[in-house]
Design an enzyme around this catalytic site. Structure first.
Site, PDB file in Angstrom:
ATOM      1  CB  CYS A   2      -0.966   0.236   1.244  1.00  0.00           C
ATOM      2  SG  CYS A   2      -1.901  -1.583   1.699  1.00  0.00           S
ATOM      3  NE  ARG A  27       4.541   1.806  -0.546  1.00  0.00           N
ATOM      4  CZ  ARG A  27       5.955   1.506  -0.130  1.00  0.00           C
ATOM      5  NH1 ARG A  27       6.718   1.972  -0.808  1.00  0.00           N
ATOM      6  NH2 ARG A  27       6.014   1.132   1.148  1.00  0.00           N
ATOM      7  CD1 TRP A  74      -0.433  -5.751  -3.882  1.00  0.00           C
ATOM      8  CD2 TRP A  74      -0.187  -6.581  -1.937  1.00  0.00           C
ATOM      9  NE1 TRP A  74      -0.035  -7.287  -4.104  1.00  0.00           N
ATOM     10  CE2 TRP A  74       0.040  -7.526  -2.677  1.00  0.00           C
ATOM     11  CE3 TRP A  74      -0.096  -6.799  -0.643  1.00  0.00           C
ATOM     12  CZ2 TRP A  74       0.622  -8.985  -2.431  1.00  0.00           C
ATOM     13  CZ3 TRP A  74       0.203  -8.128  -0.068  1.00  0.00           C
ATOM     14  CH2 TRP A  74       0.548  -9.023  -0.921  1.00  0.00           C
ATOM     15  CG  ASN A 100       2.193   0.367   3.556  1.00  0.00           C
ATOM     16  OD1 ASN A 100       1.833  -0.802   3.526  1.00  0.00           O
ATOM     17  ND2 ASN A 100       3.320   0.888   3.643  1.00  0.00           N
ATOM     18  N   GLY A 101       0.477  -1.656   6.078  1.00  0.00           N
ATOM     19  CA  GLY A 101       1.134  -2.809   6.906  1.00  0.00           C
ATOM     20  C   GLY A 101       0.118  -3.845   7.445  1.00  0.00           C
ATOM     21  CD  GLU A 487      14.920 -12.234 -13.061  1.00  0.00           C
ATOM     22  OE1 GLU A 487      14.525 -12.675 -11.883  1.00  0.00           O
ATOM     23  OE2 GLU A 487      14.400 -10.855 -13.206  1.00  0.00           O
ATOM     24  CE  LYS A 491      11.132 -10.013 -14.242  1.00  0.00           C
ATOM     25  NZ  LYS A 491      12.076 -10.035 -13.011  1.00  0.00           N
ATOM     26  CD  GLU A 494       7.537 -10.456 -12.153  1.00  0.00           C
ATOM     27  OE1 GLU A 494       7.050  -9.891 -10.874  1.00  0.00           O
ATOM     28  OE2 GLU A 494       8.603 -10.039 -12.261  1.00  0.00           O
ATOM     29  CG  HIS A 510      17.158 -36.331 -11.962  1.00  0.00           C
ATOM     30  ND1 HIS A 510      17.591 -37.711 -11.944  1.00  0.00           N
ATOM     31  CD2 HIS A 510      18.130 -35.537 -12.578  1.00  0.00           C
ATOM     32  CE1 HIS A 510      19.002 -37.538 -12.356  1.00  0.00           C
ATOM     33  NE2 HIS A 510      19.201 -36.587 -12.570  1.00  0.00           N
ATOM     34  CE  LYS A 609      10.244  -2.138  -9.055  1.00  0.00           C
ATOM     35  NZ  LYS A 609      10.767  -3.171  -9.817  1.00  0.00           N
TER      36      LYS A 609
HETATM   37  O1  M6R Z   1      12.882  -4.677  -3.880  1.00  0.00           O
HETATM   38  P1  M6R Z   1      13.417  -5.857  -3.629  1.00  0.00           P
HETATM   39  O2  M6R Z   1      14.667  -6.527  -4.486  1.00  0.00           O
HETATM   40  O3  M6R Z   1      13.707  -6.453  -2.268  1.00  0.00           O
HETATM   41  O4  M6R Z   1      12.160  -7.016  -4.192  1.00  0.00           O
HETATM   42  C1  M6R Z   1      12.201  -8.369  -4.104  1.00  0.00           C
HETATM   43  C2  M6R Z   1      11.189  -9.031  -4.975  1.00  0.00           C
HETATM   44  O5  M6R Z   1       9.838  -8.724  -4.385  1.00  0.00           O
HETATM   45  C3  M6R Z   1      11.054  -8.514  -6.574  1.00  0.00           C
HETATM   46  O6  M6R Z   1      12.298  -8.890  -6.983  1.00  0.00           O
HETATM   47  C4  M6R Z   1       9.956  -9.270  -7.028  1.00  0.00           C
HETATM   48  O7  M6R Z   1      10.353 -10.655  -7.174  1.00  0.00           O
HETATM   49  C5  M6R Z   1       9.821  -8.630  -8.517  1.00  0.00           C
HETATM   50  N1  M6R Z   1       8.624  -8.443  -8.754  1.00  0.00           N
HETATM   51  C6  M6R Z   1      10.402  -9.525  -9.668  1.00  0.00           C
HETATM   52  O8  M6R Z   1      10.381  -9.105 -11.176  1.00  0.00           O
END
Ligand code: M6R
Length: 614
Positions: A2, A27, A74, A100-101, A487, A491, A494, A510, A609
């Protein structure tokens, strides 16, 4: 997660709040709301959906008032809908709160409040908090600030809050524990926000509230900063921030993610600037120099992170072990914090985080410090919690990353890890002078190779047109390119919502090979050097089961190109630097597929984010 925002001054609050909320949408963006206060009352609007939906809802109204609070959500407790959106109002309609929290003990408090006649409209923990404050205020006949303070001492969890009393619109009370909260101060005008970007146009005088602090803001009066635990008055430390807002615009790009992918040749140069001193053959890393002996004598290193930062950590493990010959453990922050890790005094823990605000990584940092470890941070966001609380650290200098899917921060994190490994390896002579020089020279030109790699975009767009409707993808890599496969899969998942898995290529036999049929595309990282012959065998195994191969190979490749259905050619480099190149087509593939599917690439569903809740 949030985002929260607030304003108290002599300007109209509404435009400041609505524009600020748009900047805080990274956020969370499942619902939003706003409350504007005037003498004797307030206007409150909230709605499910993004901030522009809130804006549409209230565009025809003239909202006047010089005090206001706003929120972009969020969801944690309660689905995203109008009722669960913030601000939340107490039963008497007197107190209005944004938060927020997470209030972990909200349920126990709710039971007490229900027993005392309180009712609840929403499913949120925030509505419980605003009513707890009201209950304590009325029962003990307290001022609002004292009621807030005492209530917060009853809370278990994390929060940044802003609260206004209907009958006192000239005052906002804010408080912080765990979740970020910044205050912009322009003489006696106050701007509240989860980060300083929403108000940097108005003032660059910023106070970062610390955990356990609250501030009583009164219109046209000095700031009153206090400790929540004992009400002791504190001296505010106000910093002057310099932020270039141009970097936070999309420019010619449709989405921030694409802009950030394309920025990488430049961001990598920014990360290297002043650190790779190529003419002297030296590496100089500011935050490292004062502590270099700790690293030079290290028996082992633990690296902690989440998501993409965890993938960068895995690449760091490979690089540090190979070049600096130090054993490295990599931990998910969320696991590290609860597993009673073996950490001894002076052990090195590296925490990696783009945002510097990730709750699990912060908890890992705190735990490591408590155990007496030396905590070194690799962060992108300047002034973030992690950056301010590590023993030493280094900024990645990738610039603001707005797209939820991390791209340029990832390559910048890898650059820092390579520099650390080279610096330590050279000192310990675990790398030959010749190879050290070769890697430094290659690093110096790697940005040009990334520019060349970006030219694959057109071809990747065509591949994406073929595969954007499939339900599953597999990504394979070996050695240092295994974390790149992870990775790449992250990508795609998400932002396109296609199920994707990354595996070490040799693990296929395996179990996962059972998934292969003619419908499943398999992205294989098959660049030359170590393990090239081995990965050809893995490709053969998939082809034998009719899998479709999308291969990332080096220019001039023949063997893999003859086997693969689609071939993406990238420039050749040393294994140690190859993730900087091989990740680029995977970022582009995820982007192009999500784009063709019509998804909101920058704000994928269910994500935010900065993950400031555990
Ligand atoms: O801000 P941070 O690097 O600590 O965030 C970690 C993850 O939340 C972040 O990398 C997340 O997995 C991304 N959305 C990946 O693209």
């Amino acid at each position: 997660m949030c985002g929260i925002i607030g304003y108290l001054g002599n300007k109209e609050a509404y435009p400041i709040l609505i524009n600020g909320l748009k900047k805080l949408e990274y956020r969370g963006y499942d619902s939003s709301g706003i409350a504007i206060f005037y003498q004797g009352g307030y206007s409150l609007y909230k709605t499910k959906g993004k901030v522009n939906q809130l804006e549409k809802k209230i565009s025809s109204l003239k909202l006047h008032g010089t005090t206001g609070i706003g929120h972009t959500r969020w969801a944690t407790h309660g689905i995203p809908n109008d009722i669960n959106a913030h601000p939340h109002v107490s039963n008497s309609q007197e107190l209005i709160l944004i938060h927020n929290g997470i209030i972990e003990n909200y349920y126990a408090i709710k039971i007490i409040l229900l027993d005392n006649g309180f009712t609840f409209k929403s499913k949120t923990d925030t509505e419980v908090l605003v009513n707890l404050i009201e209950y304590i205020k009325k029962k003990n006949k307290l001022s609002l600030e004292e009621a807030v303070r005492i209530s917060l001492n009853e809370i278990i969890g994390a929060y940044s809050i802003a609260i206004v009393e209907k009958s006192h619109p000239e005052r906002i009370i804010i408080a912080k524990l765990g979740s970020p909260l910044t205050l912009g101060i322009n003489k006696k005008e106050f701007f509240i926000a989860s980060d300083p970007i929403p108000f940097i146009n108005y003032t660059n005088n910023v106070l970062y509230l610390k955990d356990g602090e609250m501030a009583i803001l009164n219109k046209n009066k000095e700031l009153d900063l206090r400790k929540i635990r004992n009400n002791h008055k504190l001296n505010p430390i106000i910093k002057e921030l310099q932020i270039n807002l141009k970097k936070i615009e999309k420019g010619e790009y449709k989405y921030f993610m694409l802009k950030e992918i394309y920025e990488q040749p430049k961001t990598i140069l920014d990360t290297l600037r002043g650190r790779l001193l190529i003419t002297d053959g030296l590496i100089y890393i500011d935050g490292f120099e004062l502590n270099k002996d700790i690293f030079f004598n290290a028996k082992c290193i633990t690296i902690v992170g989440c998501g993409t930062s965890w993938h960068a950590s895995l690449i760091g493990e490979y690089i540090l072990e190979n070049i600096a010959r130090i054993p490295v453990e990599v931990e998910y922050a969320s696991e590290f914090r609860y597993k009673n890790p073996i950490v001894k005094k002076k052990d090195i823990i590296i925490v990696i985080s783009q945002s510097g605000e990730t709750a699990d990584t912060i908890a890992a940092l705190k735990l490591a410090k408590k155990k007496g470890a030396f905590v070194f941070g690799i962060c992108n966001v300047v002034g973030s919690y992690i950056a301010r609380n590590v023993d030493a650290g280094v900024y990645t200098h990738a610039g603001p990353e707005i797209g939820v899917a991390s791209t340029k921060a990832f390559t910048a994190q890898i650059i820092i890890l390579i520099l650390l490994a080279l610096k330590i390896g050279k000192h310990k002579s675990t790398i030959t002078d010749d190879f050290y020089k070769k890697l430094c020279t290659e690093l110096n030109y790697i940005s040009d190779k990334i520019s060349l790699t970006l030219k694959t975009d057109k071809y990747i767009k065509n591949i994406s047109k073929i595969y954007h409707k499939v339900n599953n993808f597999i990504y394979l890599g070996r050695g240092i390119n295994f974390p790149v496969a992870l990775e790449g899969a992250l990508k795609l998942k998400e932002i396109s919502y296609i199920h994707a898995e990354g595996y070490p290529a040799a693990e296929m036999k395996h179990g996962p090979i059972a998934l292969i049929d003619e419908k499943i595309p398999v992205v294989v990282l098959a660049t030359k050097k170590k393990l090239y012959e081995k990965i050809i065998v893995n490709i053969q195994e998939i082809k034998a089961r009719n899998g479709k191969i999308i291969a990332i190979v080096n220019e001039g490749d023949i063997q893999v190109s003859m086997l693969a259905d689609h071939v993406i050619y990238v420039p050749e480099t040393y294994d140690e630097l190859s993730p900087l190149i091989t990740i680029i087509p995977l970022q582009l593939l995820a982007y192009q597929i999500a784009f063709i599917r019509g998804e909101n690439v920058d704000q994928p569903r269910n994500l935010a984010k900065s993950v400031t809740v555990e």
